[in-house]
Design an enzyme around this catalytic site. Structure first.
Site, PDB file in Angstrom:
ATOM      1  NE  ARG A 286      13.183  37.506  15.125  1.00 43.81           N
ATOM      2  CZ  ARG A 286      11.968  37.449  15.635  1.00 43.81           C
ATOM      3  NH1 ARG A 286      11.793  37.081  16.875  1.00 43.81           N
ATOM      4  NH2 ARG A 286      10.908  37.741  14.900  1.00 43.81           N
TER       5      ARG A 286
ATOM      6  CG  ASP B 286      13.873  32.897  20.376  1.00 45.80           C
ATOM      7  OD1 ASP B 286      14.264  32.687  21.535  1.00 45.80           O
ATOM      8  OD2 ASP B 286      12.739  32.565  19.974  1.00 45.80           O
ATOM      9  CG  ASN B 287      10.627  35.748  21.273  1.00 38.95           C
ATOM     10  OD1 ASN B 287      10.681  35.513  20.063  1.00 38.95           O
ATOM     11  ND2 ASN B 287       9.983  34.968  22.118  1.00 38.95           N
TER      12      ASN B 287
ATOM     13  NE  ARG C 223       6.092  39.995  13.258  1.00 47.48           N
ATOM     14  CZ  ARG C 223       6.651  39.217  14.189  1.00 47.48           C
ATOM     15  NH1 ARG C 223       6.215  39.241  15.438  1.00 47.48           N
ATOM     16  NH2 ARG C 223       7.658  38.417  13.883  1.00 47.48           N
TER      17      ARG C 223
ATOM     18  CG  ASP D 229       0.658  24.963  11.706  1.00 47.98           C
ATOM     19  OD1 ASP D 229       1.268  25.970  12.128  1.00 47.98           O
ATOM     20  OD2 ASP D 229      -0.495  24.665  12.059  1.00 47.98           O
TER      21      ASP D 229
ATOM     22  N   GLY E 281      14.807  30.226  14.084  1.00 48.07           N
ATOM     23  CA  GLY E 281      14.536  30.881  12.799  1.00 48.07           C
ATOM     24  C   GLY E 281      13.088  31.294  12.629  1.00 48.07           C
TER      25      GLY E 281
ATOM     26  N   GLY F 242       9.953  30.644  11.814  1.00 51.47           N
ATOM     27  CA  GLY F 242       9.185  29.438  11.558  1.00 51.47           C
ATOM     28  C   GLY F 242       7.814  29.737  10.974  1.00 51.47           C
ATOM     29  NE  ARG F 243       3.774  31.727  14.874  1.00 48.49           N
ATOM     30  CZ  ARG F 243       2.752  31.636  15.683  1.00 48.49           C
ATOM     31  NH1 ARG F 243       1.578  31.324  15.205  1.00 48.49           N
ATOM     32  NH2 ARG F 243       2.904  31.851  16.954  1.00 48.49           N
TER      33      ARG F 243
ATOM     34  CE  LYS G 168       3.791  35.726  15.331  1.00 51.95           C
ATOM     35  NZ  LYS G 168       4.087  36.420  16.587  1.00 51.95           N
TER      36      LYS G 168
HETATM   37  P1  AMP Z   1       8.211  32.157  19.953  1.00 50.04           P
HETATM   38  O1  AMP Z   1       8.940  31.936  21.239  1.00 50.04           O
HETATM   39  O2  AMP Z   1       6.729  31.928  20.025  1.00 50.04           O
HETATM   40  O3  AMP Z   1       8.516  33.500  19.393  1.00 50.04           O
HETATM   41  O4  AMP Z   1       8.694  31.068  18.883  1.00 50.04           O
HETATM   42  C1  AMP Z   1       9.835  30.278  19.009  1.00 50.04           C
HETATM   43  C2  AMP Z   1      10.150  29.586  17.704  1.00 50.04           C
HETATM   44  O5  AMP Z   1       9.077  28.738  17.296  1.00 50.04           O
HETATM   45  C3  AMP Z   1      10.404  30.520  16.540  1.00 50.04           C
HETATM   46  O6  AMP Z   1      11.419  29.967  15.745  1.00 50.04           O
HETATM   47  C4  AMP Z   1       9.089  30.517  15.808  1.00 50.04           C
HETATM   48  O7  AMP Z   1       9.219  30.845  14.463  1.00 50.04           O
HETATM   49  C5  AMP Z   1       8.634  29.085  15.993  1.00 50.04           C
HETATM   50  N1  AMP Z   1       7.179  28.920  15.905  1.00 50.04           N
HETATM   51  C6  AMP Z   1       6.243  29.326  16.793  1.00 50.04           C
HETATM   52  N2  AMP Z   1       5.003  29.008  16.358  1.00 50.04           N
HETATM   53  C7  AMP Z   1       5.149  28.390  15.160  1.00 50.04           C
HETATM   54  C8  AMP Z   1       4.246  27.822  14.195  1.00 50.04           C
HETATM   55  N3  AMP Z   1       2.932  27.804  14.367  1.00 50.04           N
HETATM   56  N4  AMP Z   1       4.778  27.296  13.079  1.00 50.04           N
HETATM   57  C9  AMP Z   1       6.099  27.291  12.876  1.00 50.04           C
HETATM   58  N5  AMP Z   1       6.998  27.787  13.736  1.00 50.04           N
HETATM   59  C10 AMP Z   1       6.543  28.338  14.860  1.00 50.04           C
HETATM   60 MG    MG Z   2       9.661  34.411  18.507  1.00 55.36          MG
END
Ligand code: AMP
Ligand code: MG
Length: 533
Positions: A210, A282-283, A203, A145, A110, A112-113, A133
């Site tokens: 996704r 997810d990306n 963004r 966080d 989901g 997350g940030r 973001k």
């Molecule tokens: P990513 O592969 O970096 O796109 O992130 C994978 C997952 O981790 C996604 O659900 C993001 O929202 C979450 N995520 C990455 N960095 C953070 C952060 N600093 N705080 C909260 N969630 C994060």
């Molecule tokens: Mg991501």
């Protein structure tokens, strides 16, 4: 508290929030971490920064969403796009998705940030989702966080638009602000946490949907919601497919289009030498947009096995040369997620085959264009293209400079290799076997160019239109970051000017078009990046 005056074009932004209006919400709001059921999103507000400050913005993206320059230079703009202030009509929320990370199902992830503020609707009917973001925690922040640091935000802010201006499908970036707060990160995951400046990027995309959104619903066996979300996605992001047959047929037609768009995106990545670094499902955007700029990188020397992502150093799953195959594997995961709606495999398999064919054709055409050749002449060109890989790997060769300078090689040139001198990191290698490989290929290339018979000027402008002079080399982004961390944003602004027209010459900026300097070869941030951001 004083509320800064709202410039006209900000006050006039119109929102039409189809996502939150038409899709089911998590009944709980706020950022307590939780698993959700039968819902697409949770309402959650951004966390205000203590001292929002605008670092940079992209005028072309502002225009896209209907903002004029005066509005973007305002205090209110910095407040809104740091998450300190909402406009009437915004409906902030974080969406729920899952995903396969490094090949394994990871369950609920989901936003997350990322917090979606709302969908700006333009007079032509186009909707643009605005998404912050790094604006604080959401129910999907898991152990993290919800914040982002300046260095990774600069990288996303610059690269999204660099890609757009290179002609690569991507999400866009409106603004980059500092929150005024510090965020602690252990950059290399080696037990050295340190405070860094917190930042937010706004963004912009038609949607941020996704592959993982669909995977999550199927993993939870929420088939009714899956059908509803596919229907929503088609109506909003793919309206030309809205009338296509029954649910199963529509879903398969839509999947085929996702395959097509993904193929196009990957061809473009390969054309410009971009390595995404974290191609988890997810990306992957269903719109075929490059999304989530994390530990991405650009090839300096052409090395199909290179990955910038230190987290992936062992398996190199997401290395440059593997991206086309990974994209297809990701599409297969999406196909599996859609299976309950399609009910049989062949229509989905057809989409996957279509991906493969389109990719192969697209990659062949992209390379022909990079060589300045029009129509394929199979008897000469297939071998010329095949052997290009040997030429680029014979010795350390800068991909961008090789193709840019190839336009200077003419059929009559007695020493074509001299035109390419700029591209070589180890020129002495050219005295041996590597030189023979490259010279042999160049002789065949010259013969082929002679057959093509284009006037030199026309050939050069054709080639220069697909072979950029400027890409966001890893070390350039790092220099901009180093300066920004000292409070100097000049290089960010300078890079914006150059990256906006990356195929132009920009005579004052030769320094940004050259080979990667030696100091950058092994420096963190230049050749190695972690997921820490
Ligand atoms: P990513 O592969 O970096 O796109 O992130 C994978 C997952 O981790 C996604 O659900 C993001 O929202 C979450 N995520 C990455 N960095 C953070 C952060 N600093 N705080 C909260 N969630 C994060
Ligand atoms: Mg991501």
């Amino acid at each position: 508290m004083n509320i800064a005056a709202l410039p006209d074009s900000l006050a006039r932004l119109g929102f039409d929030n189809r996502f939150t209006r038409e899709l089911p919400a998590d009944p709980v709001s706020g950022s307590d971490r939780r698993q959700i059921r039968d819902a697409m999103y949770s309402r959650v507000e951004p966390t205000p920064g203590s001292a929002p400050r605008l670092v940079a913005w992209w005028p072309e993206v502002a225009e896209l969403v209907g903002l004029d320059p005066a509005a973007c230079d305002s205090e209110a703009f910095a407040e809104i796009f740091t998450g300190n202030r909402l406009l009437p009509g915004m409906d902030p929320h974080a969406t729920c998705y899952g995903g396969h990370q490094f090949g394994n199902w990871a369950g609920q992830l989901g936003d997350g940030r990322a917090i979606n503020l709302g969908e700006v609707v333009r007079s032509d009917g186009q909707h643009w989702m605005l998404q912050l973001k790094g604006a604080g925690p959401t129910p999907y922040s898991r152990m993290a966080d919800g914040y982002a640091v300046l260095r990774s935000s600069i990288r996303e802010f610059l690269c999204s638009e660099a890609m757009h201006h290179l002609g690569v499908p991507t999400t866009r970036a409106l603004s980059l602000t500092l929150t005024g707060d510090e965020v602690v990160r252990d950059m290399l995951y080696d037990g050295h946490p340190a405070p860094e400046p917190g930042a937010v990027v706004c963004r912009v995309a038609p949607s941020f949907t996704r592959f993982g959104h669909f995977e999550m619903l199927t993993a939870r066996r929420e088939t009714a919601l899956l059908e509803r979300f596919v229907d929503f996605t088609i109506r909003t992001d793919f309206p030309h497919l809205a009338e296509a047959g029954d649910t199963a047929e529509r879903c398969a037609a839509w999947f085929a289009e996702v395959c097509e768009r993904t193929a196009r995106m990957i061809v473009e990545w390969m054309r410009v030498g971009f390595v995404h670094g974290v191609m988890n499902t997810d990306n992957m955007s269903v719109l075929g947009l490059t999304i989530d700029y994390g530990p991405y990188g650009w090839l300096d020397d052409y090395d199909p096995d290179w990955t910038p992502n230190t987290t992936d150093a062992a398996g190199r799953r997401y290395r440059f040369g593997y991206q086309p195959r990974i994209a297809q594997w990701n599409l297969l995961q999406l196909a599996n997620a859609l299976y309950p709606l399609v009910g049989e495999a062949p229509p989905l398999e057809a989409g996957l085959k279509r991906y493969e064919q389109l990719y192969l054709d697209g990659w062949r055409d992209a390379r022909l264009a990079k060589l300045g050749l029009g129509e394929l002449r199979p008897e000469t060109d297939l071998a010329l293209l095949d052997d290009l890989e040997d030429v680029l790997t014979a010795t350390e060769t800068d991909m961008t400079l090789f193709f840019r300078h190839l336009a200077d090689v003419t059929p009559e040139d007695p020493d074509p290799l001299a035109r390419l001198a700029e591209a070589y990191y180890e020129p002495a290698d050219l005295d041996g076997a590597a030189g023979r490989t490259v010279r042999g290929w160049l002789a065949r290339y010259q013969a082929r160019v002679a057959e093509e018979g284009l006037p030199a000027g026309e050939r050069r402008s054709r080639m220069n239109a697909v072979n950029p002079k400027f890409v966001l080399r890893n070390y350039l982004a790092q220099l901009a970051i180093d300066a920004a961390e000292q409070g100097d944003f000049g290089m960010i602004h300078g890079l914006q000017d150059v990256l906006r027209t990356p195929y132009d010459e920009h005579p004052g900026h030769e320094d940004w078009a050259g080979r990667r300097p030696d100091w950058a070869r092994t420096r963190v941030g230049c050749s190695m990046l972690s997921c820490s951001s």
